[in-house]
Write a protein that holds these residues in place. Structure first.
Motif, mmCIF file in Angstrom:
data_model
loop_
_atom_site.group_PDB
_atom_site.id
_atom_site.type_symbol
_atom_site.label_atom_id
_atom_site.label_comp_id
_atom_site.label_asym_id
_atom_site.label_seq_id
_atom_site.Cartn_x
_atom_site.Cartn_y
_atom_site.Cartn_z
ATOM 1 N N CYS A 53 -34.712 38.757 61.801
ATOM 2 C CA CYS A 53 -35.694 39.545 61.042
ATOM 3 C C CYS A 53 -36.589 38.641 60.189
ATOM 4 N N MET A 55 -38.727 40.539 57.942
ATOM 5 C CA MET A 55 -39.317 41.509 57.013
ATOM 6 C C MET A 55 -39.132 41.029 55.586
ATOM 7 N N CYS A 56 -38.215 40.085 55.382
ATOM 8 C CA CYS A 56 -38.173 39.326 54.134
ATOM 9 C C CYS A 56 -37.642 37.954 54.498
ATOM 10 N N TRP A 58 -34.707 36.702 54.130
ATOM 11 C CA TRP A 58 -33.262 36.581 54.330
ATOM 12 C C TRP A 58 -32.905 36.250 55.764
ATOM 13 N N LYS A 59 -33.692 36.761 56.712
ATOM 14 C CA LYS A 59 -33.595 36.375 58.135
ATOM 15 C C LYS A 59 -32.298 36.858 58.798
ATOM 16 N N CYS A 60 -32.063 38.138 58.680
ATOM 17 C CA CYS A 60 -30.849 38.726 59.253
ATOM 18 C C CYS A 60 -30.933 38.826 60.779
ATOM 19 N N LEU A 87 -28.589 46.018 58.828
ATOM 20 C CA LEU A 87 -29.912 45.665 58.306
ATOM 21 C C LEU A 87 -30.224 46.530 57.095
ATOM 22 N N CYS A 88 -31.138 46.042 56.279
ATOM 23 C CA CYS A 88 -31.609 46.855 55.151
ATOM 24 C C CYS A 88 -32.742 47.752 55.648
ATOM 25 N N ARG A 90 -35.871 47.756 55.231
ATOM 26 C CA ARG A 90 -37.059 47.034 55.717
ATOM 27 C C ARG A 90 -36.804 46.467 57.102
ATOM 28 N N GLY A 91 -35.583 45.975 57.319
ATOM 29 C CA GLY A 91 -35.249 45.400 58.617
ATOM 30 C C GLY A 91 -35.350 46.426 59.735
ATOM 31 N N MET A 220 -33.360 43.483 47.424
ATOM 32 C CA MET A 220 -32.462 43.688 48.565
ATOM 33 C C MET A 220 -32.186 42.395 49.330
ATOM 34 N N ASN A 222 -29.686 41.056 51.595
ATOM 35 C CA ASN A 222 -28.716 41.820 52.379
ATOM 36 C C ASN A 222 -27.263 41.386 52.140
HETATM 37 S S1 SF4 Z 1 -32.612 41.644 53.987
HETATM 38 FE FE1 SF4 Z 1 -33.605 43.280 55.171
HETATM 39 S S2 SF4 Z 1 -35.744 42.674 55.422
HETATM 40 FE FE2 SF4 Z 1 -34.591 40.896 54.754
HETATM 41 S S3 SF4 Z 1 -34.107 39.853 56.661
HETATM 42 FE FE3 SF4 Z 1 -32.365 41.166 56.164
HETATM 43 S S4 SF4 Z 1 -32.763 43.106 57.230
HETATM 44 FE FE4 SF4 Z 1 -34.674 41.920 57.208
#
Ligand code: SF4
Length: 735
Positions: A53, A55-56, A58-60, A87-88, A90-91, A220, A222
């Motif tokens: 990811c 979307m932020c 953190w790169k989940c 995922l959060c 946003r993810g 957030m 994660n």
């Molecule tokens: S914390 Fe949310 S937005 Fe950020 S990388 Fe993880 S899932 Fe994506």
């Protein structure tokens, strides 16, 4: 071409967001058309493609479910230790980024015809040739160091490589001097190591956690949020010091509604009690630290009674919490947070957190700060970068002695003033500098001093309106990217790969950077055939292959112990080789060897301190146009204390305008009238109030806090911009 356009014209074009003065060429933005059939190549059945990811930051690890070439849902990858399959919001809302009809759709070049300026949609060759020739011209006239890169996000690595190959040392991410920099520098000065990202917080095993102005859960991250929730479920003793009753405060045993700007006073009083009452971890301090007696002397006057009138927290409460920390030592996490550029003494405040943590013995211990490891992956072999003839222009290592990463505002200063030397070209990747840097006027002044600017992004934003050339990158779900190998609890390697074909005429960042490199004569720095060759070569040095990563997305690698061996002295990267409770290094450099408290500037009559923060649904202004996420939170609101609202006659839900001490005005914003905030401040979520009308979902929705941050102090140790020294009055719209 724009090379002949005057600065006055530049201004006129740049004003698109608010003045609407840009003459758009017909179809030049190519907005609003998502193709009926979005892509091809994944067949008719559902395919699950692993990636990660963006979307932020953190790169989940993410599993993209793709049907008929279209992403239908995004889930967490259970193989990924950062997200553990979850995922959060946003993810999961990443689809909204891919299918946003306002995306940048084709390369744009600013042109001037018949005395007016407009954007022209052009092919990639024309746009890249334009960028390369303009950068070459700047290099010949001012030297390679006159190019600065501002970036944020994974793809920034390729542009950093390009700019280093070009011969410039001027690379900055606002995530340092506008966010986490003081925290890392404060810990480096104390322990010889920073906190890093993802942070080395052992929340999972903490018995007690103390949050100071951090609203984890609204912010957030994660992994941390998952560990935080689990720890609360297991009986974590939680203390939250915050002028606002945040979501985290609602889970706490103790909410300390500290007066804004006085956190350092609270920290020093806790250190005082822990030292004076002998609550510290004596074996840890004796084995691993230097300067205890000097520290004791320096904090002697910071009694809880002294702290009470500053902080508003009663002396007995301060003592009680200090004793609880001592009782739970070493499994106490005094949480250093992430965004910490607040009042100008931020490195020293972060150092106070580090000192408190050292006294509690929580470094390298369960429930404190673990020792992270990183998977070893070799670099693709390229020649060494050319040695720049001139050093960094941002003040790092000189004006800001401990800035060990680029200082974005320092580069802005150099661009505005021409000192220490002219910075004449900006490459801006994935960061909206207009909302990221305080004092928009200074950013605009710097933009006007440039000869050339290129923006690379997926979406329009206020900053792209200033560019001479805009290059549309495809989204994170449509591209390969640099590998993700963070220092973490579990060493890991994650692959980002395209799960669908790119929409519109967008291209991946790695391709854009390489094409520019080839045009600039830097082919020896880009010897790979394509990105798959680059990634596979790197992955083979780690005993795996691109084919394997494509199948699983994330690989966990063996790590080492997370904690120090009990009873054995630890090694530290400081000058003394010990934890520096008293810093001779800072003293020699003319700074406080132990943090000292300075009260914050008072509010002008009738004004309230402006506080800002994060939302679990959005990442800065990057996601507020995402229609899936906007459904959950379309605009921000300003929190106003109930008594304040009564005095001013402001009703809950009423729209108000905020006017700061220098006369800067916000968009109308909804008032949230609540007991959950101290009366001397107001609070809003950052990232709203876009003025760029190309963002059709988010333009004009909510208010932009950055526009109200006209004043900022600069951290003398690392150059960070403190942004909580602004005050607003509240103007009713319906009076
Ligand atoms: S914390 Fe949310 S937005 Fe950020 S990388 Fe993880 S899932 Fe994506």
């Amino acid at each position: 071409m724009f090379g002949n356009v005057s600065r006055r014209d530049f201004l006129k074009v740049a004003g698109i967001g608010t003045a609407g003065s840009l003459a758009l060429g017909a179809g030049s933005w190519a907005l609003g058309r998502i193709p009926q059939r979005r892509a091809s190549g994944h067949g008719g059945s559902t395919t699950v493609v692993p990636t990660f990811c963006e979307m932020c930051f953190w790169k989940c690890g993410t599993l993209a479910h793709v049907r008929d070439g279209e992403i239908v849902k995004l889930l967490g990858n259970p193989a990924d230790p950062l997200c553990e399959g979850r995922l959060c919001p946003r993810g999961t809302g990443g689809l909204g980024a891919v299918y946003d009809p306002d995306r940048l759709a084709s390369p744009l070049v600013r042109v001037r015809t018949n005395g007016s300026e407009k954007w022209e949609a052009v092919g990639w060759d024309r746009a890249l040739d334009e960028v390369a020739s303009r950068l070459q011209a700047v290099k010949e006239k001012y030297g390679p160091e006159s190019l600065a890169l501002f970036s944020h996000g994974t793809g920034g690595a390729f542009f950093g490589h390009l700019v280093s190959s070009f011969g410039s040392p001027n690379i900055a991410q606002p995530s340092f001097a506008q966010c986490r920099g003081p925290r890392d520098v404060g810990f480096e000065l104390t322990f010889g190591e920073g906190i890093g990202s993802p942070e080395r917080y052992d929340l999972a095993n903490a018995k007690m956690a103390v949050l100071i102005g951090s609203h984890l859960g609204e912010n957030m991250h994660n992994t941390q949020v998952q560990e935080f929730a689990d720890a609360i479920g297991k009986g974590l003793h939680l203390v939250v010091a915050d002028p606002r009753f945040s979501v985290a405060a609602s889970k706490a045993e103790h909410w300390l509604p500290v007066k804004p700007g006085t956190d350092l006073a609270l920290l020093l009083a806790w250190i005082h009690v822990i030292v004076e009452e002998g609550l510290y971890d004596r074996p840890f301090v004796e084995a691993n630290t230097v300067g205890f007696s000097e520290l004791k002397r320096e904090v002697a006057g910071y009694t809880p009674e002294w702290a009470y009138p500053h902080t508003g927290i009663p002396a007995e409460t301060i003592r009680l919490i200090a004793r609880e920390m001592g009782a739970h030592s070493p499994s106490v996490l005094v949480y250093p947070g992430r965004h910490v550029t607040w009042y100008g003494d931020d490195t020293q405040r972060s150092r106070a957190i580090a000192l408190l943590s050292a006294l509690l013995g929580s470094w390298g211990r369960p429930g404190g700060f673990y020792f992270p490891t990183k998977a070893k992956v070799g670099k693709y072999p390229v020649p060494p970068y050319p040695e720049p003839a001139r050093g960094r222009a941002d003040g790092g290592g000189s004006r800001f002695p401990y800035a060990n990463e680029g200082v974005a505002n320092g580069l802005r200063d150099a661009t505005r003033t021409g000192r220490p030397y002219p910075v004449k070209a900006w490459m801006v990747y994935g960061t909206n500098l207009i909302q990221a840097l305080p004092n928009v006027s200074e950013t605009e002044e710097a933009l006007k001093a440039l000869d050339f600017m290129v923006a690379i992004d997926t979406m329009p934003a206020e900053i792209t309106g200033w560019a001479d050339v805009v290059l549309p990158e495809c989204t994170y779900l449509e591209r390969f990217d640099e590998l993700w190998t963070p220092s973490f609890r579990t060493p890991m390697i994650s692959l980002r790969q395209p799960v669908v074909d790119p929409l519109f005429d967008s291209k991946p960042g790695w391709w854009i950077a390489r094409e520019l490199g080839l045009r600039l004569g830097l082919e020896t720095y880009f010897p790979w055939n394509d990105i798959e060759d680059y990634l596979d070569t790197r992955l083979r040095t780690a005993g795996t292959t691109l084919a394997e990563l494509k199948a699983v997305g994330t690989l966990r690698k063996p790590g080492h112990g997370l904690y120090a061996e009990e009873g054995r002295p630890m090694a530290f990267g400081t000058k003394s080789g010990k934890v520096e409770l008293y810093s001779e290094e800072l003293k020699k450099a003319g700074h406080d060897p132990v943090p000292k408290y300075t009260p914050p500037d008072p509010a002008p009559e009738g004004h309230f301190r402006l506080l800002y923060g994060r939302s679990p649904v959005h990442t800065f202004g990057r996601t507020t146009n995402n229609r899936r996420l906007a459904e959950l939170e379309p605009e921000n609101e300003v929190w106003v204390n109930t008594d304040t609202a009564l005095d001013l006659g402001v009703k809950d839900g009423e729209r108000v305008v905020l006017v700061n001490q220098d006369g800067a005005r916000s968009n109308p914003i909804k008032a949230k009238v609540t007991e959950r905030i101290r009366p001397e401040c107001v609070y809003m979520v950052h990232g709203f109030g876009h003025t760029d009308r190309r963002l059709r979902q988010s333009a004009g929705k909510g208010a932009d806090d950055t526009g109200l941050i006209t004043r900022y102090k600069v951290d003398p140790l690392m150059g960070g911009t403190a942004m909580r020294g602004n005050f607003v009055r509240i103007e009713r719209q319906e009076a």
